[in-house]
Design an enzyme around this catalytic site. Structure first.
Site, PDB file in Angstrom:
ATOM      1  CB  THR A 185      -0.957  -0.024   1.208  1.00 52.72           C
ATOM      2  OG1 THR A 185      -1.804   1.112   1.154  1.00 52.72           O
ATOM      3  CG2 THR A 185      -0.255  -0.057   2.534  1.00 52.72           C
ATOM      4  CD  GLU A 331      -2.795  -0.485   5.717  1.00 55.56           C
ATOM      5  OE1 GLU A 331      -3.775  -0.400   4.949  1.00 55.56           O
ATOM      6  OE2 GLU A 331      -1.901   0.379   5.770  1.00 55.56           O
ATOM      7  CD1 TRP A 446     -10.977  19.409  13.154  1.00 51.89           C
ATOM      8  CD2 TRP A 446     -11.803  17.357  13.395  1.00 51.89           C
ATOM      9  NE1 TRP A 446     -10.056  18.684  13.840  1.00 51.89           N
ATOM     10  CE2 TRP A 446     -10.534  17.421  14.007  1.00 51.89           C
ATOM     11  CE3 TRP A 446     -12.509  16.157  13.426  1.00 51.89           C
ATOM     12  CZ2 TRP A 446      -9.956  16.326  14.632  1.00 51.89           C
ATOM     13  CZ3 TRP A 446     -11.934  15.075  14.041  1.00 51.89           C
ATOM     14  CH2 TRP A 446     -10.671  15.151  14.643  1.00 51.89           C
TER      15      TRP A 446
END
Ligand code: AMP
Length: 544
Positions: A185, A331, A446
C-alpha cells in the site's frame, strides 16, 4: 476444557477444492489480450491451476517464495492466485499503474523470484527489469502465438510454462497461518508498505464477505469485480465467488471502459459489481451517451473513496441499481464496513434513508472499531463525536512486511490506527469525514472535505471535486474547492457557492472555487490531495 472438534486448517486451497467439487460448472468469463471473451468453468480453472502448481514446483519454487503478478483481472491471474498460494508460496500482486520507481522498490523489497506479466505491461516492465536483479524470469500471460517480442530475461508464455505439466497435483496440507499473498500500500510518506496476508485471514474474510448483510453472494449471482485483482485481492472477489459458487466475469484491461462494462453486464447477466467511484462515473457517462441499459445489474458495492450521493442516485433512479457504500483498507483485507439498512430504516423517507446510506456503513462481523480523541480515549457512539478511527480483527494486519523498524500504527491493546477520521452513530454506522492528514481545521473546528466534495459533485456541471485546506491568517485554514467541469459546462464560483449554501453549514462554505482541467489520482483511483496541496502551496485567498 477444550472442545472436541476437528482441527481442519482454514486455507484457500479448501475454497478451490470446494468450488471444484460443488460448483464445477459455474463459469468464469474473461476479457484478455488474446481473447475478447474467454470462458471456462471452475473445474477447468482448477485443472489448469494444478498444472500451474506442477510447473512452479518443477521450476523450483519453494514454500514462502514470493512470486509477483503484474496483471489485469482475467482467468490466468485467477489461476495464479490459487496455484502459487496452494503450494505454500506467496502471490505478490503488484499494481501496474504505480510509478516505475515504486514498482522497482516493491519488487526488490519483496525479493520476487518470478514475475507473471500481462502482455500489455511487458513494454513498461522492460524499462525497469535491469533494476530487478533478484527476478529470475518473466512469464507472459498469453500463449506462444500471441507472445510479444521481448528482451525480458528468460521470458516465456504462460501457456508454454504450464503446458507440458500434469493436471494431477496433491495440494500440501498447509498451516492456516502460512502466508498466501502480499500487497503493498502506498502511504503518503516513505516507501510503500507490504501487507502479508495468511490463508486463515483470507478464509475468514471470504466467509464473512459472502454472507447476507455484507456482499450476500450466492449461486444466483453473477459477479463483475471492476476493482483490480492487484488491489487487495479484488476486495475479496477472487475468493468469495468460488466459495459461493458464483459465476465470475473478469473485465481484463478494460476496467475503465464503459462500453466493455455495459456489454459484459448485459450479455453475461451480471447481478453484482464492485468498484471505486471513478469507474461508475465512466460507466454512467457511457450509458448516458449511448442510451444503453444495464438491466440485469441489481446491486453494487462502491468504496475505496467516499461515494458521492449523485452516483448513488443516478445508478438507482436511472438504472434500478441499488448502491451499498463500503469502506476498507489494504491493511484490513480490505473489508471494514458495508452499508445496509436495518428493517426499521426502510420506513424512513427517501432523503432520510440517503442520509444514512451515504455513511460508510456498519462493521462486518469480525471487525471491532472505535473512535478515539487525541489522548487515545474512546469517544461516544453518538454520531457526533469525531476522532481517529481504530480497528481490530482477525483479518487486519498485525505488522508490515520487513519494515525494518517497529510500526507505530498499533497501540498496546493491538488496535490499528486507520488514519481515517469520523464518527460512529448509536446504530453502529460509521461516517468518515476525512483522512487524518486531509482534515481542515478552521478556527479550531473541523470541516469535512468529504462532505463538501460530495455536495459539490452533485452539481450538474461538475465532473469531479476536491477540497483542501489552505492557510488563512485569521482562521488558520479555510477550505478551497477545486473542480473539474463536465465537458461543455461552465460553472462560476458564485453558482457553486449558491449550490452549496443549503447543503453544508454556512461556515464550511469554501472561501474560493477554482477550476482545473484534471484532478490527479493515485494508482488506485483516489484523489492525490498531496499533489493538489503542493500545486496550491502559494495560493492566497483574495480578501472579500
Ligand atoms: P487502500 O488501502 O488503498 O484501499 O486505501 C484505504 C483508504 O481509502 C481508507 O483508509 C480510506 O481513507 C479510503 N477509503 C476507502 N473506502 C472509503 C469510503 N467508502 N469512503 C471514504 N474513504 C474511503
Amino acid at each position: 476444557m477444550l472442545g472436541l472438534m476437528m482441527d481442519r486448517q482454514l486455507t484457500i486451497t479448501s475454497i478451490m477444492e470446494h468450488a471444484d467439487k460443488n460448483h464445477p460448472n459455474a463459469e468464469i468469463v474473461s476479457v484478455t489480450c488474446d481473447n475478447p471473451r474467454h470462458r471456462y468453468t471452475y473445474a477447468g480453472a482448477f485443472r489448469r491451476t494444478r498444472r500451474l502448481a506442477n510447473a512452479l514446483v518443477d521450476y523450483g519454487v519453494q514454500p514462502g517464495d514470493r512470486i509477483a503478478t503484474l496483471a489485469w483481472n482475467d482467468y490466468r491471474h485467477f489461476e495464479l492466485y490459487y496455484g502459487i498460494a496452494g503450494i505454500g508460496a506467496v502471490t505478490h500482486t503488484v499494481n501496474p499503474r504505480l510509478f516505475p520507481e515504486q514498482i522497482t522498490y516493491i519488487v526488490n523489497h519483496a525479493e520476487d523470484r518470478l514475475i507473471f506479466v500481462d502482455p500489455l505491461i511487458v513494454a513498461s516492465l522492460e524499462k525497469i527489469s535491469k533494476d530487478l536483479p533478484k527476478v529470475e524470469g518473466y512469464i507472459v500471460l498469453t500463449d506462444d502465438e500471441h507472445m510479444p517480442d521481448t528482451n525480458l530475461k528468460n521470458a516465456q508464455s504462460y501457456e508454454a510454462f504450464i503446458g507440458r505439466h500434469s493436471a494431477e497435483f496433491d495440494w500440501p496440507e498447509l498451516d492456516e497461518k502460512t502466508a498466501c499473498s502480499l500487497c503493498y500500500t502506498s502511504g503518503t510518506t516513505g516507501n510503500p508498505k507490504g501487507i502479508l496476508y495468511h490463508h486463515r485471514a483470507m478464509v475468514l474474510h471470504t466467509l464473512i464477505g459472502i454472507s447476507p448483510g455484507v456482499l450476500d453472494l450466492s449461486v444466483k449471482d453473477v459477479v463483475l469485480p471492476i476493482v483490480p485483482m492487484f488491489h487487495v485481492n479484488a476486495w475479496g472477489l477472487a475468493y468469495g465467488p468460488p466459495a459461493a459458487g458464483t459465476k465470475l466475469v473478469l473485465p481484463g484491461p478494460r476496467m475503465g471502459d464503459g462500453e466493455t462494462l455495459q456489454a459484459l453486464i448485459e450479455e453475461e447477466g451480471v447481478t453484482f459489481a464492485a468498484g471505486v467511484p471513478t469507474v461508475w462515473l465512466a460507466l454512467l457517462k457511457y450509458l448516458s451517451d449511448s442510451g444503453k441499459a444495464i438491466k440485469t445489474l441489481e446491486r453494487v458495492i462502491i468504496g475505496g473513496s467516499a461515494c458521492p450521493l449523485s452516483i448513488m442516485q443516478e445508478l438507482e433512479d436511472k438504472h434500478g441499481v441499488y448502491v451499498h457504500h463500503a469502506w476498507g483498507m489494504t491493511e484490513m483485507s480490505p473489508l471494514g464496513t458495508v452499508n445496509t439498512l436495518k428493517p426499521e430504516m426502510l420506513k424512513l423517507s427517501r432523503e432520510e434513508q440517503y442520509a444514512i446510506r451515504q455513511k460508510q456503513g456498519r462493521a462486518a462481523y469480525g471487525i471491532e472499531m472505535k473512535i478515539v480523541d487525541d489522548d487515545n480515549r474512546e469517544l461516544p457512539r453518538d454520531g457526533q463525536s469525531t476522532g481517529l478511527l481504530k480497528v481490530r480483527g482477525p483479518f487486519i494486519c498485525s505488522d508490515y512486511y520487513k519494515l525494518g523498524e517497529p510500526s507505530d500504527v498499533h497501540d498496546d491493546e493491538g488496535w490499528f490506527s486507520t488514519s481515517d477520521v469520523g464518527n460512529i452513530d448509536p446504530e453502529g454506522y460509521l461516517q468518515l469525514t476525512d483522512r487524518a492528514k486531509d482534515v481542515i481545521k478552521s478556527g479550531g473546528e473541523w470541516i469535512s472535505s468529504i462532505e463538501l466534495e460530495n455536495a459539490a459533485i452533485g452539481h450538474p456541471g461538475v465532473a469531479e471535486a476536491a477540497v483542501i485546506g489552505v492557510p488563512h491568517p485569521k482562521w488558520a485554514e479555510r477550505p478551497l474547492l477545486i473542480i473539474v467541469r463536465k465537458e461543455g459546462k461552465d460553472v462560476s464560483k458564485e453558482e457553486m457557492l449558491d449550490w452549496l449554501k443549503d447543503k453544508v453549514a454556512k461556515w464550511w462554505l469554501p472561501d474560493d472555487v477554482v477550476c482545473i482541467d484534471e484532478i490527479p489520482h493515485t494508482a488506485t483511483g483516489k484523489i492525490q490531495k498531496m499533489e493538489l496541496r503542493k500545486r496550491f502551496r502559494n495560493y492566497t485567498f483574495q480578501p472579500d
